[in-house]
Design an enzyme around this catalytic site. Structure first.
Site, PDB file in Angstrom:
ATOM      1  N   PRO A 203       0.957  -1.195   0.080  1.00 58.82           N
ATOM      2  CG  PRO A 203      -0.546  -1.870   1.741  1.00 58.82           C
ATOM      3  CD  PRO A 203       0.739  -2.030   1.348  1.00 58.82           C
ATOM      4  N   GLY A 205       2.593   4.543   1.173  1.00 55.84           N
ATOM      5  CA  GLY A 205       3.347   4.899   2.444  1.00 55.84           C
ATOM      6  C   GLY A 205       3.823   3.922   3.319  1.00 55.84           C
ATOM      7  CB  THR A 206       4.058   0.246   3.252  1.00 57.09           C
ATOM      8  OG1 THR A 206       4.346   0.232   1.876  1.00 57.09           O
ATOM      9  CG2 THR A 206       2.767   0.379   3.500  1.00 57.09           C
ATOM     10  N   GLY A 207       6.862   2.504   2.737  1.00 57.61           N
ATOM     11  CA  GLY A 207       8.360   2.646   2.830  1.00 57.61           C
ATOM     12  C   GLY A 207       9.022   1.810   1.613  1.00 57.61           C
ATOM     13  CE  LYS A 208       4.872   0.882  -2.756  1.00 57.32           C
ATOM     14  NZ  LYS A 208       4.057   1.408  -1.873  1.00 57.32           N
ATOM     15  CB  THR A 209      10.418   5.278  -2.312  1.00 58.99           C
ATOM     16  OG1 THR A 209       9.571   5.100  -3.125  1.00 58.99           O
ATOM     17  CG2 THR A 209      11.700   6.191  -2.875  1.00 58.99           C
ATOM     18  CD  GLU A 425     -21.609  10.804  16.084  1.00 59.98           C
ATOM     19  OE1 GLU A 425     -21.059   9.587  16.496  1.00 59.98           O
ATOM     20  OE2 GLU A 425     -21.779  11.216  14.826  1.00 59.98           O
ATOM     21  CG  HIS A 428     -22.536   5.366  15.711  1.00 61.35           C
ATOM     22  ND1 HIS A 428     -23.044   4.291  14.821  1.00 61.35           N
ATOM     23  CD2 HIS A 428     -22.954   6.350  15.024  1.00 61.35           C
ATOM     24  CE1 HIS A 428     -23.582   4.731  13.695  1.00 61.35           C
ATOM     25  NE2 HIS A 428     -23.386   5.897  13.765  1.00 61.35           N
ATOM     26  CG  ASP A 501     -23.259   6.002   9.901  1.00 61.31           C
ATOM     27  OD1 ASP A 501     -21.926   5.819   9.820  1.00 61.31           O
ATOM     28  OD2 ASP A 501     -24.029   6.395  10.693  1.00 61.31           O
TER      29      ASP A 501
END
Length: 611
Positions: A203, A205-209, A425, A428, A501
């Protein structure tokens, strides 16, 4: 372009100075001399005020020019006269010293050579200008097919594996690549072949670069970085030319790493374009396939790429011999999140109450980029409060801001809307609390947010989970109807506030039926798809099932939704007293935390409270 303009301006300045010099030279620098009238000349002659006169005849005899030096002024003045002979006689009669020069004749240099030189200089300048413009255009055209990759040399400040936190297994897989780049001979001697390509999948933002940069930093080799979109242009053949140039440059600096970010922009499945199969992107992909499988086995070039859409990549680029190894870079677990937080707090001053372990526990599902953003928002809040350190409350506020949106406390809300939101709320929150697999409640608020919500109920994930059970998914659907049920029971009417919802609950129920095989009537058959719609591939595809099956799916989805709604109503009726007390507290406080909310369940029941 800037340097070219600077050079042209220099030439223009030189020519202007030459023209000015010639003009002043030809005029004898006499522009500073004051003019004199003939009447004043006669008065000065009569009053004996003239000390000396120079007479310069013109070519148009007898006209000429007088340079008159007065008794009280050493600077001569000039006077043009019609007859120099007559003026000389007047001067002699009055005893004024004078001298008549010969008629000036312009030199050949001034009349012929200098104009020719100036014209030649102008021609040379124009030719140089046109040549420079032509060369600039040609250079641009020649450079159009050059690679746009950024080269990071080993001697620059590099990233190593110690700067990458929360990805221990991923780093272990890539250590083999680092070892090959450091000592390729020991692999060649035993006949081993290092993977030609490593595809990092995960996904955003997981740090591939970051992982790719760390591999280059650890190996101490040059690192070429380029985006997949940099290859594709509107001109046919440019992308393929850039691919050839990139690998040619890489061979010059081997051993090295070539990193292609977002490779799905150029390596999509062939034959799925809307305009036919032979387009620029496919030519670029074909050239990349040839380059990856064309250079020698042990030339020391390793191609790394990153994508979050591996499902749309062309199968040819995923086969062994091109991208031999696929490394999944997923979201970090609780220990990984704590390690990432420790990396990102470097350079930030923390208060004594900041608990990184608690933050890691509360941020289930966050990627490394999300955690960095969370701490950055907390630092901004601390700076706004004129503090030089971050406290735990800053991180809590940043958590709400990142997850739901900034609160809009200044927004004017009527008492009726505030009451409806409070009950919505509270409904919920009660279901989050009483159902075992979806809570506990972290914050309940009726303050509007920047995402357009009138309020929010934020649960606190208890632990990381790799998969969901059927019971947990049903509970999530039940929780989704808590707000609508509370509105119906207390207000006596329903609003549009539950639209999101209802949408989420319906999508989850349909996924249970069509994808996860959680309906006994429909059975364990996948009627959906995990992939997103890819127009070129899916436009002409039809459903793989008939109308009767579709009707059965719809009826099962409706059954799950209806049963969940009734269960939500039953649970809220059992805790109707908490519903009223929670709504009253929300109207008073606008926001309550976990301890305040859970304390409402310990209060003695006093019947239905109304406000």
């Amino acid at each position: 372009m800037k340097d070219s303009s600077k050079g042209i301006g220099f030439y223009v300045l030189i020519i202007a100075l030459v023209i000015l010099f010639v003009y002043m030279f030809r005029n004898g620098f006499d522009t500073r001399m004051a003019s004199y009238s003939y009447q004043r000349f006669e008065e000065a002659l009569e009053n004996k005020e003239i000390s000396y006169v120079e007479i310069h005849p013109n070519e148009q005899v007898p006209t000429g020019q007088l340079l008159i030096t007065l008794e009280d002024n050493d600077t001569p003045v000039k006077l043009n006269v019609a007859d120099v002979k007559e003026v000389q006689e007047q001067l002699d009669d009055n005893g004024v010293p004078n001298y008549m020069y010969d008629i000036e004749k312009e030199s050949t240099f001034m009349t012929t050579i200098l104009p020719l030189l100036m014209m030649g200089g102008m021609c040379i300048f124009i030719l140089m200008f046109m040549n420079r413009q032509a060369n600039g255009g040609n250079n641009k055209m020649m450079n159009f097919g050059k690679s746009r990759a950024t080269l990071i040399l080993p001697d620059t400040k590099s990233i190593s594996f110690k700067d990458v936190a929360g990805l221990e297994e991923e780093k272990e897989e890539l250590e083999e690549v680092v070892d090959f780049l450091k000592e390729p001979k020991k692999y060649v001697q035993v006949g081993a072949r290092i993977p030609k390509g490593v595809l990092l999948v995960g996904p955003p933002g997981t740090g591939k670069t970051l992982l790719a940069k760390a591999v280059a930093g650890e190996a101490g080799v040059p690192f070429y970085s380029i985006s997949g979109s940099d290859f594709v242009e509107m001109f046919v053949g440019v992308g393929a030319s850039r691919v050839r140039d990139l690998f040619w440059e890489a061979k010059r600096h081997a051993p090295c790493i070539v990193f292609i970010d977002e490779i799905d922009a150029v390596a999509r499945r062939r034959g799925t374009g809307m305009g036919g199969g032979h387009d620029e992107r496919e030519q670029t992909l074909n050239q990349m396939l040839v380059e990856m499988d064309g250079f020698g086995v042990n030339e020391g070039i390793i191609v790394m790429a990153a994508t979050n859409r591996v499902d749309i990549l062309d199968p040819a680029i995923l086969r062994p011999g091109r991208f031999d190894r696929k490394v999944g870079v997923g979201k970090p677990d609780v220990r990984g999140r704590q390690e990432i937080l420790q990396v990102h707090v470097k350079g930030k001053s923390l208060g004594d109450d900041v608990n990184l372990a608690e933050i890691a526990q509360a941020t289930a599902g966050f990627t490394g980029a999300d955690l960095e953003n969370l701490l950055n928002e907390a630092a901004i809040l601390a700076a706004k409060a004129n503090r030089s350190y971050i406290v735990q409350n800053d991180i809590r506020q940043a958590f709400v801001k990142v997850g739901i949106g900034a609160e809009k406390r200044s927004k004017v809300i009527s008492d009726k809307e505030k009451r409806i939101t409070a009950y919505h709320e509270a409904g919920h929150a009660i279901l989050f609390h009483v159902l075992p697999d979806v809570g506990p409640v972290h914050t309940v608020s009726i303050i509007p947010t920047g995402m357009g919500a009138a309020g929010y109920t934020m649960p606190l994930p208890g632990k990381d989970e790799m998969f969901q059970t059927k019971g947990q998914m049903l509970q999530e659907i039940v929780v989704g109807f808590g707000g609508r049920v509370a509105e119906e029971l207390v207000i006596g009417d329903v609003t549009t506030g539950a639209s999101q919802d209802i949408k989420q609950s319906t999508e989850l129920a349909r996924a249970m039926v069509t994808r996860y095989g959680m309906s006994e009537k429909v059975g364990m058959i996948n009627y959906g798809s995990d992939d997103e719609v890819f127009i070129g591939r899916d436009l002409a595809h039809t459903r793989g099932y008939g109308e009767n099956t579709q009707a059965l799916i719809d009826s099962e989805v409706k059954r799950i939704v209806d049963e969940s709604y009734e269960r939500a109503k039953k649970l809220i009726l059992e805790h109707i007293d908490v519903l009223h007390s929670c709504a009253a507290l929300l109207i008073k406080e606008e926001k309550i935390g976990r301890e305040q909310f859970e304390a409402l369940f310990d209060e003695p029941k006093e019947g239905n409270l109304t406000i």
